[in-house]
Design an enzyme around this catalytic site. Structure first.
Site, PDB file in Angstrom:
ATOM      1  CE  LYS A 116       4.726   7.432  -2.445  1.00 53.50           C
ATOM      2  NZ  LYS A 116       3.883   8.024  -1.388  1.00 53.50           N
TER       3      LYS A 116
ATOM      4  CD  GLN B 262       3.240   4.615   2.217  1.00 51.54           C
ATOM      5  OE1 GLN B 262       3.702   5.497   1.513  1.00 51.54           O
ATOM      6  NE2 GLN B 262       2.120   4.786   2.886  1.00 51.54           N
TER       7      GLN B 262
ATOM      8  CE  LYS C 173       4.123   7.577   5.621  1.00 49.67           C
ATOM      9  NZ  LYS C 173       3.884   8.492   4.502  1.00 49.67           N
TER      10      LYS C 173
ATOM     11  CB  THR D  36      -2.466  13.468   4.227  1.00 49.77           C
ATOM     12  OG1 THR D  36      -2.774  12.279   3.495  1.00 49.77           O
ATOM     13  CG2 THR D  36      -1.000  13.458   4.596  1.00 49.77           C
TER      14      THR D  36
ATOM     15  CE  LYS E  53      -3.947   2.004   0.264  1.00 55.10           C
ATOM     16  NZ  LYS E  53      -3.581   2.682  -0.984  1.00 55.10           N
TER      17      LYS E  53
ATOM     18  CB  SER F 212      -5.589   4.633   1.874  1.00 53.39           C
ATOM     19  OG  SER F 212      -5.462   5.726   1.002  1.00 53.39           O
TER      20      SER F 212
ATOM     21  N   GLY G 103      -2.932   8.216  -4.513  1.00 55.50           N
ATOM     22  CA  GLY G 103      -2.286   9.406  -5.076  1.00 55.50           C
ATOM     23  C   GLY G 103      -1.034   9.795  -4.308  1.00 55.50           C
ATOM     24  CG  ASP G 104       3.160  10.896  -3.231  1.00 58.48           C
ATOM     25  OD1 ASP G 104       3.023  10.776  -2.012  1.00 58.48           O
ATOM     26  OD2 ASP G 104       4.181  11.415  -3.736  1.00 58.48           O
TER      27      ASP G 104
ATOM     28  CG  ASN H  41      -4.495  15.882  -0.726  1.00 56.81           C
ATOM     29  OD1 ASN H  41      -4.004  15.257   0.207  1.00 56.81           O
ATOM     30  ND2 ASN H  41      -5.794  15.908  -0.932  1.00 56.81           N
TER      31      ASN H  41
HETATM   32  P1  NDP Z   1       0.559  17.644  -4.455  1.00 55.40           P
HETATM   33  O1  NDP Z   1       1.071  17.325  -5.798  1.00 55.40           O
HETATM   34  O2  NDP Z   1      -0.905  17.789  -4.244  1.00 55.40           O
HETATM   35  O3  NDP Z   1       1.251  18.990  -3.933  1.00 55.40           O
HETATM   36  C1  NDP Z   1       2.635  19.122  -3.828  1.00 55.40           C
HETATM   37  C2  NDP Z   1       2.928  20.566  -3.493  1.00 55.40           C
HETATM   38  O4  NDP Z   1       4.291  20.709  -3.152  1.00 55.40           O
HETATM   39  C3  NDP Z   1       2.662  21.510  -4.649  1.00 55.40           C
HETATM   40  O5  NDP Z   1       2.193  22.741  -4.148  1.00 55.40           O
HETATM   41  C4  NDP Z   1       4.059  21.667  -5.256  1.00 55.40           C
HETATM   42  O6  NDP Z   1       4.261  22.867  -6.002  1.00 55.40           O
HETATM   43  C5  NDP Z   1       4.883  21.692  -4.006  1.00 55.40           C
HETATM   44  N1  NDP Z   1       6.268  21.370  -4.298  1.00 55.40           N
HETATM   45  C6  NDP Z   1       6.741  20.294  -4.962  1.00 55.40           C
HETATM   46  N2  NDP Z   1       8.078  20.354  -5.051  1.00 55.40           N
HETATM   47  C7  NDP Z   1       8.419  21.513  -4.424  1.00 55.40           C
HETATM   48  C8  NDP Z   1       9.652  22.148  -4.162  1.00 55.40           C
HETATM   49  N3  NDP Z   1      10.807  21.612  -4.586  1.00 55.40           N
HETATM   50  N4  NDP Z   1       9.631  23.323  -3.471  1.00 55.40           N
HETATM   51  C9  NDP Z   1       8.476  23.866  -3.049  1.00 55.40           C
HETATM   52  N5  NDP Z   1       7.282  23.313  -3.286  1.00 55.40           N
HETATM   53  C10 NDP Z   1       7.263  22.155  -3.954  1.00 55.40           C
HETATM   54  O7  NDP Z   1       1.159  16.534  -3.476  1.00 55.40           O
HETATM   55  P2  NDP Z   1       0.639  16.099  -2.035  1.00 55.40           P
HETATM   56  O8  NDP Z   1       0.126  17.277  -1.296  1.00 55.40           O
HETATM   57  O9  NDP Z   1      -0.216  14.911  -2.190  1.00 55.40           O
HETATM   58  O10 NDP Z   1       2.004  15.570  -1.378  1.00 55.40           O
HETATM   59  C11 NDP Z   1       2.909  16.453  -0.700  1.00 55.40           C
HETATM   60  C12 NDP Z   1       3.837  15.625   0.169  1.00 55.40           C
HETATM   61  O11 NDP Z   1       3.062  14.868   1.122  1.00 55.40           O
HETATM   62  C13 NDP Z   1       4.697  14.575  -0.554  1.00 55.40           C
HETATM   63  O12 NDP Z   1       5.930  14.452   0.119  1.00 55.40           O
HETATM   64  C14 NDP Z   1       3.888  13.295  -0.389  1.00 55.40           C
HETATM   65  O13 NDP Z   1       4.692  12.137  -0.507  1.00 55.40           O
HETATM   66  C15 NDP Z   1       3.397  13.484   1.038  1.00 55.40           C
HETATM   67  N6  NDP Z   1       2.241  12.686   1.404  1.00 55.40           N
HETATM   68  C16 NDP Z   1       1.066  12.790   0.690  1.00 55.40           C
HETATM   69  C17 NDP Z   1      -0.032  12.042   1.077  1.00 55.40           C
HETATM   70  C18 NDP Z   1      -1.361  12.199   0.400  1.00 55.40           C
HETATM   71  O14 NDP Z   1      -2.348  11.646   0.922  1.00 55.40           O
HETATM   72  N7  NDP Z   1      -1.466  12.949  -0.684  1.00 55.40           N
HETATM   73  C19 NDP Z   1       0.054  11.077   2.171  1.00 55.40           C
HETATM   74  C20 NDP Z   1       1.294  11.117   2.910  1.00 55.40           C
HETATM   75  C21 NDP Z   1       2.348  11.875   2.498  1.00 55.40           C
HETATM   76  P3  NDP Z   1       4.310  22.828  -7.611  1.00 55.40           P
HETATM   77  O15 NDP Z   1       2.876  22.693  -8.017  1.00 55.40           O
HETATM   78  O16 NDP Z   1       4.927  24.113  -7.981  1.00 55.40           O
HETATM   79  O17 NDP Z   1       5.154  21.649  -8.004  1.00 55.40           O
END
Ligand code: NDP
Length: 442
Positions: free
Chosen positions: A124, A109, A112, A207, A88, A374, A163-164, A238
């Site tokens: 992943k 993961q 976690k 999250t 997962k 999830s 998603g991620d 997200n």
């Molecule tokens: P999204 O794609 O929805 O959002 C990612 C955000 O981070 C965007 O605003 C993006 O900006 C920004 N970002 C990416 N790279 C950079 C960078 N180098 N500097 C600054 N901003 C950056 O992803 P999520 O919100 O789903 O995921 C965010 C993090 O949370 C990841 O590490 C993911 O693995 C982790 N996570 C997510 C979960 C989930 O349920 N979605 C669960 C657990 C962990 P831009 O659009 O400009 O790229």
């Protein structure tokens, strides 16, 4: 020492996989206290098994762009550890995706998922695909091509992605649709699905909300609380958006958010409706916020962590908060850092935070709410039921509270009170290894 020898030999065997080496070093170093003092672990050789993924699938993803030209990306699925249940973990679309990044994410993961107490193993996946600027039709063709290869390795009781970064409800819908088309199976093979076809209420928020539930527990435990605190959140995807929503509900004020272009500061408190419209409806840039709030400030290409705040929530990506950033946070009086993203703090940054007595919650505990819900989505799919938002949210709260208890006790039992990195690694390790040993080594 056994842990150091495993870190060394694994790094030698996997040259160039820097992100994986970083996660491996962080986890095993903090486990040394229990592993190196107990010859049982060395005698069984269990660490060698734990650090190696069960399977890595790599594949070609050819797709047609809107001009009719063939494009080719690389996709991977890392099926890390199935001791506790089916693999997962999410799927990421970003140009920085590599085998090393997905191995670090799959390794983290595994621990976690163990902390959630639910029957899920760790995995992943992703592709080095950049969705920015791609049309809806291009995204659909890419997702379909990826799934045409990946479907062979998935199943509701085998491997269930979500998603991620770069993969939200739209992409999950296209991948799930292709899986259903090819296999003829209508099963809970993805989580984060749309509500109309088997998604769980509360998964979108899980999250970010879960991060705040854990932060709240950590602050309360330290005799503090969220009301009145100024909070900085990196990212605006997200995790960041729903973390910001819960900060406001719990009485804090979000003053900065970012994307990869830069960060905005709004002293009056970020207008989250504006952020949702920019990011979720228009798929725009964070600097567009100035059109909604001309008094806010946009700082292009600058680190969000240089801005003073009481609480920092890194919710964007790995290694976004460096030792220098951690020093600035400490100098500016920050009291807590909780990771919404995976491995956003470098190992050096974590040391600075701990040396300055800043409360620190590592991602594998703090952002586990997403995968926990999830797993609740999987339960609902298997039962052909759908629970109310309140029911899911109450379960999420209980799971996050239980995670805090585990990481707090895990640290305390080994003389490291308040060291939640060690606590999370120890609690997760014990659960995974117990199951692995029960299954026999080969
Ligand atoms: P999204 O794609 O929805 O959002 C990612 C955000 O981070 C965007 O605003 C993006 O900006 C920004 N970002 C990416 N790279 C950079 C960078 N180098 N500097 C600054 N901003 C950056 O992803 P999520 O919100 O789903 O995921 C965010 C993090 O949370 C990841 O590490 C993911 O693995 C982790 N996570 C997510 C979960 C989930 O349920 N979605 C669960 C657990 C962990 P831009 O659009 O400009 O790229």
């Amino acid at each position: 020492m056994y842990t150091q020898s495993i870190i060394k030999s694994t790094i030698t065997k996997t040259p160039g996989e820097h992100e994986f080496h970083q996660a491996l070093t962080e986890v095993l170093s903090s486990l040394a206290i229990i592993i190196d003092n107990n010859p049982f672990y060395k005698d069984t050789g269990i660490l060698e098994m734990l650090v190696a993924p069960e399977r890595i699938i790599q594949f070609r993803i050819p797709w047609l762009d809107d001009t009719g030209r063939i494009r080719v990306n690389t996709g991977w699925r890392v099926q890390y550890n199935s001791a506790l249940g089916p693999y997962k973990g999410g799927i990421r679309f970003h140009p920085s995706v590599s085998q090393s990044v997905l191995k670090f994410l799959g390794f983290e993961q595994t621990f976690k998922n163990a902390l959630t107490g639910l029957p899920i193993g760790g995995g992943k996946g992703g592709a080095d695909f950049d969705p920015k600027g791609r049309s809806n039709a291009e995204i659909m063709r890419f997702c379909q091509s990826l799934m045409t290869e990946l479907y062979k390795y998935l199943g509701a009781d085998e491997d269930i992605p979500a998603g991620d970064i770069g993969v939200g409800a739209r992409e999950v819908g296209y991948m799930y649709g292709q899986y259903k088309r090819i296999t003829g199976l209508v099963e809970g093979v993805f989580t984060g699905k749309g509500i109309s076809y088997g998604g769980s209420l509360g998964r979108t928020q899980a999250t970010g909300y879960g991060l705040l539930y854990l932060l709240d527990e950590m602050l309360t435990h330290a005799g503090n609380g969220l009301p009145g605190k100024q909070v900085t959140i990196s990212g605006s995807g997200n995790v960041a958006i729903y973390a910001a929503e819960k900060v406001a509900q719990l009485g804090g004020k979000v003053i900065c958010m970012s994307d990869s272009g830069g960060y905005i500061h709004d002293a009056a408190g970020i207008d989250l409706d504006a952020i949702k419209e920019i990011k979720l409806v228009n798929r725009g840039r964070i600097k567009d916020y100035l059109e909604y709030r001309p008094t806010a400030k946009y700082h292009e290409g600058q680190s969000i962590w240089q801005h003073p705040c009481d609480i920092a929530l890194p919710c964007a990506t790995q290694n976004e908060l460096t030792a220098g950033d951690a020093k600035s946070l400490a100098a500016n009086g920050c009291i807590a850092v909780a990771e919404g993203a995976n491995m956003p703090c470098t190992n050096e940054a974590i040391k600075v935070l701990q040396a300055n007595n800043i409360l620190y919650a590592p991602g594998k505990a703090a952002n586990a709410g997403g995968v926990a819900v999830s797993a609740l989505e999987m339960s609902q799919n298997s039962q052909r039921q759908s629970w109310t938002f309140e029911e899911v949210d109450n379960r999420l709260k209980a799971i996050m509270s239980n995670i805090f208890t585990q990481i707090s006790q895990g640290a305390q039992e080994h003389g490291m009170k308040g060291n939640y990195v060690a606590g999370a690694n120890i609690a997760g390790f014990k659960r995974v290894v117990e199951a692995m040993l029960a299954h026999g080594a080969v």
